[in-house]
Design an enzyme around this catalytic site. Structure first.
Site, PDB file in Angstrom:
ATOM      1  N   GLY A   1     -26.636 -22.261  71.438  1.00  0.00           N
ATOM      2  CA  GLY A   1     -25.502 -22.900  72.107  1.00  0.00           C
ATOM      3  C   GLY A   1     -25.444 -22.767  73.610  1.00  0.00           C
ATOM      4  O   GLY A   1     -24.884 -23.614  74.289  1.00  0.00           O
TER       5      GLY A   1
ATOM      6  N   ASP B   1     -22.309 -19.115  74.769  1.00  0.00           N
ATOM      7  CA  ASP B   1     -21.600 -20.387  74.925  1.00  0.00           C
ATOM      8  C   ASP B   1     -20.101 -20.241  74.733  1.00  0.00           C
ATOM      9  O   ASP B   1     -19.302 -20.750  75.506  1.00  0.00           O
ATOM     10  CB  ASP B   1     -22.176 -21.460  73.960  1.00  0.00           C
ATOM     11  CG  ASP B   1     -22.154 -21.041  72.492  1.00  0.00           C
ATOM     12  OD1 ASP B   1     -21.840 -19.865  72.190  1.00  0.00           O
ATOM     13  OD2 ASP B   1     -22.451 -21.893  71.625  1.00  0.00           O
TER      14      ASP B   1
ATOM     15  N   ASP C   1     -15.415 -16.788  69.886  1.00  0.00           N
ATOM     16  CA  ASP C   1     -14.350 -17.190  68.955  1.00  0.00           C
ATOM     17  C   ASP C   1     -13.798 -15.923  68.313  1.00  0.00           C
ATOM     18  O   ASP C   1     -12.915 -15.279  68.865  1.00  0.00           O
ATOM     19  CB  ASP C   1     -14.944 -18.183  67.943  1.00  0.00           C
ATOM     20  CG  ASP C   1     -13.915 -18.703  66.959  1.00  0.00           C
ATOM     21  OD1 ASP C   1     -12.738 -18.355  67.092  1.00  0.00           O
ATOM     22  OD2 ASP C   1     -14.283 -19.466  66.037  1.00  0.00           O
TER      23      ASP C   1
ATOM     24  N   LYS D   1     -12.038 -18.600  73.287  1.00  0.00           N
ATOM     25  CA  LYS D   1     -10.855 -19.126  72.593  1.00  0.00           C
ATOM     26  C   LYS D   1      -9.727 -18.103  72.709  1.00  0.00           C
ATOM     27  O   LYS D   1      -9.961 -16.902  72.510  1.00  0.00           O
ATOM     28  CB  LYS D   1     -11.176 -19.405  71.122  1.00  0.00           C
ATOM     29  CG  LYS D   1     -12.043 -20.631  70.955  1.00  0.00           C
ATOM     30  CD  LYS D   1     -12.153 -21.048  69.491  1.00  0.00           C
ATOM     31  CE  LYS D   1     -13.229 -22.103  69.339  1.00  0.00           C
ATOM     32  NZ  LYS D   1     -13.537 -22.409  67.935  1.00  0.00           N
TER      33      LYS D   1
ATOM     34  N   ARG E   1     -24.998 -31.686  70.886  1.00  0.00           N
ATOM     35  CA  ARG E   1     -25.261 -30.740  71.984  1.00  0.00           C
ATOM     36  C   ARG E   1     -25.526 -31.496  73.278  1.00  0.00           C
ATOM     37  O   ARG E   1     -25.353 -30.970  74.364  1.00  0.00           O
ATOM     38  CB  ARG E   1     -26.499 -29.895  71.676  1.00  0.00           C
ATOM     39  CG  ARG E   1     -26.350 -28.962  70.494  1.00  0.00           C
ATOM     40  CD  ARG E   1     -27.531 -28.004  70.475  1.00  0.00           C
ATOM     41  NE  ARG E   1     -27.675 -27.311  69.200  1.00  0.00           N
ATOM     42  CZ  ARG E   1     -27.020 -26.210  68.863  1.00  0.00           C
ATOM     43  NH1 ARG E   1     -26.156 -25.666  69.680  1.00  0.00           N
ATOM     44  NH2 ARG E   1     -27.232 -25.635  67.701  1.00  0.00           N
TER      45      ARG E   1
HETATM   46  P1  5GP Z   1     -17.875 -15.776  67.029  1.00  0.00           P
HETATM   47  O1  5GP Z   1     -18.844 -14.806  66.444  1.00  0.00           O
HETATM   48  O2  5GP Z   1     -17.288 -15.321  68.352  1.00  0.00           O
HETATM   49  O3  5GP Z   1     -16.784 -16.138  66.035  1.00  0.00           O
HETATM   50  O4  5GP Z   1     -18.613 -17.134  67.252  1.00  0.00           O
HETATM   51  C1  5GP Z   1     -19.576 -17.266  68.181  1.00  0.00           C
HETATM   52  C2  5GP Z   1     -20.536 -18.406  67.880  1.00  0.00           C
HETATM   53  O5  5GP Z   1     -19.986 -19.376  66.981  1.00  0.00           O
HETATM   54  C3  5GP Z   1     -20.804 -19.141  69.144  1.00  0.00           C
HETATM   55  O6  5GP Z   1     -21.938 -18.626  69.790  1.00  0.00           O
HETATM   56  C4  5GP Z   1     -21.003 -20.570  68.680  1.00  0.00           C
HETATM   57  O7  5GP Z   1     -22.350 -20.786  68.351  1.00  0.00           O
HETATM   58  C5  5GP Z   1     -20.163 -20.694  67.425  1.00  0.00           C
HETATM   59  N1  5GP Z   1     -18.842 -21.288  67.708  1.00  0.00           N
HETATM   60  C6  5GP Z   1     -17.635 -20.671  67.775  1.00  0.00           C
HETATM   61  N2  5GP Z   1     -16.656 -21.540  68.051  1.00  0.00           N
HETATM   62  C7  5GP Z   1     -17.246 -22.745  68.180  1.00  0.00           C
HETATM   63  C8  5GP Z   1     -16.746 -24.065  68.483  1.00  0.00           C
HETATM   64  O8  5GP Z   1     -15.562 -24.324  68.720  1.00  0.00           O
HETATM   65  N3  5GP Z   1     -17.686 -25.047  68.531  1.00  0.00           N
HETATM   66  C9  5GP Z   1     -19.010 -24.839  68.303  1.00  0.00           C
HETATM   67  N4  5GP Z   1     -19.812 -25.890  68.377  1.00  0.00           N
HETATM   68  N5  5GP Z   1     -19.518 -23.623  68.016  1.00  0.00           N
HETATM   69  C10 5GP Z   1     -18.636 -22.578  67.956  1.00  0.00           C
END
Ligand code: 5GP
Length: 176
Positions: free
Chosen positions: A45, A100, A103, A131, A165
């Protein structure tokens, strides 16, 4: 138009993104002006953000990549898997991890823990997006491009099922 066909709602234009990425590049160049950081991009990402960010940085830096997998469609699986190791030595380096989006924070926690084991001199994180209200981390995200609401976004390197992307701007998906 592609964006209309796919039910996308614009969030940030390409110009807005580039202006903010330039600011981040300046901040990083200033903070690291006496050193030579090792920048590690989290694939897939971050690749477009990383490409723009390093071209906004005016000091010497090394570049490496790490690849993890954590998402299925638009929801986190809650499990992070290492797919490709970084390859340059980290010990004694000023590491900047480039992500990227943050979340739940699980991915960044996992990678940070792994990389800290190799004893960098310092460790900071630059994320294009964060987020709001979705994570509660016990370490800082040092450089954040934009804070966004809890919605699924695509474009500027971020995908939906491997696609989108290549969009220059950032978009919400209408049905999320
Ligand atoms: P986390 O582990 O913080 O929940 O998520 C991180 C990864 O999930 C990011 O590196 C990304 O690849 C994916 N991700 C989280 N939220 C989004 C979103 O809103 N859109 C997209 N395309 N990928 C997300």
């Amino acid at each position: 138009m592609y964006e209309l066909d796919k039910n996308l709602i614009p969030l940030f234009s390409s110009n807005e993104i580039h202006a903010r990425v330039k600011e981040l590049g300046s901040e990083i160049s200033e903070k690291y002006r006496h050193t030579h950081p090792l920048i590690i991009g989290v694939l897939n990402g971050s690749f477009i953000f990383l490409a723009d960010l390093i071209r906004s940085i005016s000091i010497d830096c090394d570049l490496d990549f790490i690849k993890v997998k954590s998402y299925k469609k638009t929801k986190s699986t809650g499990k992070v898997q290492l797919v490709m190791e970084n390859s340059l030595p980290i010990k004694g380096k000023d590491v900047i991890l480039v992500e990227d989006i943050i979340d739940t924070g699980l991915t960044i926690k996992f990678i940070r823990q792994k990389l800290l084991k190799s004893s960098p001199k310092s460790f900071s994180i630059a994320s294009f997006l964060s987020k709001k209200g979705t994570h509660n981390l016990d370490f800082p995200i040092d450089f954040i491009g934009f804070e966004i609401p809890h919605k699924f976004v695509v474009g500027y390197g971020l995908d939906f099922e491997g696609k989108m992307r290549n969009l220059n701007g950032l978009y919400y998906m209408k049905n999320d």
